[in-house]
Scaffold this motif. Structure first.
Motif, short mmCIF file in Angstrom:
data_model
loop_
_atom_site.label_atom_id
_atom_site.label_comp_id
_atom_site.label_asym_id
_atom_site.label_seq_id
_atom_site.Cartn_x
_atom_site.Cartn_y
_atom_site.Cartn_z
N LYS A 168 -9.22 8.93 -0.19
CA LYS A 168 -9.56 8.36 0.44
C LYS A 168 -8.73 8.55 2.19
CE LYS A 168 -11.64 3.66 -1.06
NZ LYS A 168 -11.13 2.05 -1.21
N PHE A 219 -1.43 7.32 -4.91
CA PHE A 219 -1.12 7.42 -3.35
C PHE A 219 -2.93 6.12 -3.34
CE2 PHE A 219 1.19 10.84 -2.46
CZ PHE A 219 2.19 10.11 -1.77
N ASP A 220 -2.88 5.05 -2.25
CA ASP A 220 -3.90 4.70 -2.27
C ASP A 220 -4.51 5.06 -0.65
OD1 ASP A 220 -3.36 1.85 -3.53
OD2 ASP A 220 -1.49 1.85 -1.84
N GLY A 221 -4.16 5.72 0.43
CA GLY A 221 -4.60 7.16 1.02
C GLY A 221 -4.44 7.58 2.26
N PHE A 235 -8.02 0.77 2.64
CA PHE A 235 -7.11 1.84 1.70
C PHE A 235 -6.96 0.48 -0.08
CE2 PHE A 235 -4.32 4.67 4.08
CZ PHE A 235 -6.16 5.55 4.47
N LYS A 261 -4.60 -1.70 5.68
CA LYS A 261 -4.95 -2.69 4.44
C LYS A 261 -6.47 -2.50 4.23
CE LYS A 261 -0.93 -6.81 5.18
NZ LYS A 261 -0.71 -7.53 5.23
N LYS A 308 -3.21 10.75 -6.96
CA LYS A 308 -3.12 9.34 -7.51
C LYS A 308 -1.77 8.58 -7.71
CE LYS A 308 -5.47 12.00 -11.64
NZ LYS A 308 -5.82 11.77 -12.70
N LYS A 312 0.84 -1.48 0.28
CA LYS A 312 -0.16 0.22 0.11
C LYS A 312 0.85 1.28 0.59
CE LYS A 312 -4.22 -1.91 0.41
NZ LYS A 312 -5.05 -1.54 -0.43
N LYS A 313 0.68 2.13 -0.61
CA LYS A 313 1.45 3.66 -0.88
C LYS A 313 0.03 4.74 -0.55
CE LYS A 313 3.99 3.28 -5.15
NZ LYS A 313 4.26 3.75 -6.52
N VAL A 314 1.20 5.07 1.62
CA VAL A 314 -0.22 5.87 1.79
C VAL A 314 0.72 6.53 2.06
CG1 VAL A 314 -0.98 5.97 4.06
CG2 VAL A 314 -0.93 3.79 3.22
#
Length: 407
Positions: free
Chosen positions: A130, A104-106, A407, A404, A102, A3-5
């Protein structure tokens, strides 16, 4: 796939003060667990221990991508400069988040500064991004209690509405205590947001129990087998430490030493009170280097945390977990139904005084000075509760599972 946060917070490495230490430790732990963390933060505003160079605006630290805003004004100057600092930090945070939305996942966003969530609120409303809020302090209640703004004033009502909007549009709000969760539940009662509790922590690899209390810090103070009562932390008006000094006055002839380590707006008042009472067994010291923290916490027989009743749920004295990591019992001046009050009573790892009187404190300290086995037993309970619930590894694992999931 990891995940990219994006983490938005004011303080971060190398500024290991305030929330900076917790956000840095959390990011390091999540990176080790496979999360790709980017942090957008402000330039340091506090003096940095053992740092003699300019802090770069863009760097990588232990696998964490760090980007810093280039702010105007100064955080510690007058009101105008502070506002300019906050405004320029917010604007740059907005544009950085907008440009990278765009990638990052959240987004994880803190409550320091309190309006930082406006950036993520706009991102959610306009672009569907998110975000999750990490709540360390509850606003505007925090500002109300400080006297910065009046309760029920127009500014307070607007601030309440903004905070409610930020929290209600989050995909999940992370609180650090059961008392705090109740306040957040009320603010988000008509929304579908998930509110979860993930307690703060102490790094179990740094703070560990020391069997020999006569360590280097105790020797520096010239002390041996005296009972040491320690308060280590900020000394502000919200920390009701006066009863401890009043108790020290009743214990002038006993082998009990009171050590206060730290700074804060109320420290000078406490020093004056100590001098007025001629308390020769009370010591005041500045904040100690982080490298000495294990010895500071390990030197005492019992350690104090406190929080004025009106701050219950608005803030949580997370220094408690460092005390527990050191295997020391906790003497707490706060409400029994607060997060820390509940923790101490559930684990029999200290004493909770809702309305501490000097006589009551003195009687308990005399009791434990004469029977230190009871203190040692509570210290063992303290460490056991810490290992089971409040380590960095356990808290970061909860963050990982939440990331997890949402996101």
């Amino acid at each position: 796939m990891s995940k990219k946060v994006l983490l938005l917070c004011q303080h971060f490495y190398p500024e290991m003060v305030s929330t900076g230490m917790h956000m840095t430790e959390l990011s390091e732990a999540l990176t080790e667990k496979g999360v790709d963390i980017t942090v957008f933060c402000a330039p340091p505003v506090h003096d940095i221990e053992n740092w003699n160079q300019e802090v770069p605006r863009s760097t990588k630290y232990n696998g964490i991508h760090i980007r810093r805003a280039k702010t105007l004004g100064k955080h510690k100057s007058g009101l105008l400069y502070r506002l300019l600092f906050a405004f320029t930090y917010m604007i740059q945070t907005f544009f950085y988040t907008w440009r990278g939305r765009k990638k990052f996942d959240g987004i994880l966003v803190g409550t320091n500064p309190p309006f930082l969530g406006i950036v993520t609120l706009i991102m959610k409303k306009v672009f569907g991004v998110k975000y999750s809020v990490i709540v360390y302090d509850v606003y505007p209640e925090y500002a109300n209690n400080l006297g910065v703004i009046k309760h029920n004033s127009l500014i307070s009502r607007i601030w309440f509405w903004i905070t409610k909007s930020i929290l209600s549009n989050s995909i999940a709000n992370i609180t650090i205590g059961r008392d705090m969760q109740k306040l957040i539940d009320k603010k988000t009662i008509n929304s579908d947001v998930t509110n979860v509790i993930i307690p703060n922590w102490s790094d179990e690899s740094v703070i560990k129990p020391q069997k020999n209390k006569i360590n280097s810090f105790r020797k520096e103070l010239g002390l041996k087998n005296e009972l040491i009562v320690l308060y280590s932390g900020t000394m502000n008006k919200s920390h009701n430490l006066e009863p401890l000094l009043d108790a020290a006055e009743l214990l002038k002839d006993e082998s009990i030493i009171f050590v206060f380590v730290g700074e804060g707006s109320n420290k000078e008042n406490l020093i004056k009170l100590s001098k007025d009472k001629s308390l020769n067994k009370v010591r005041f010291l500045p904040f100690q280097p982080k490298s000495k923290l294990p010895d500071v916490l390990g030197s005492c027989d019992i350690s104090v945390v406190c929080l004025n009743k009106k701050w219950t749920g608005i803030s949580v004295p997370s220094k408690t977990y460092g005390i527990m990591a050191a295997g020391r019992p906790v003497m707490a001046f706060l409400e029994e139904n607060s997060e820390i009050g509940l923790t101490i009573n559930e684990n029999n790892c200290g004493l909770v005084f809702e309305n501490p009187t000097p006589k009551e404190i003195a009687e308990y300290l005399l009791k434990y000075e004469k029977n230190r086995d009871l203190l040692n037993e509570m210290g063992e309970n303290s460490y056991e509760a810490f290992i089971n619930n409040y380590t960095l590894d356990k808290s970061s694992e909860k963050y990982l599972n939440l990331i997890k999931e949402i996101f």
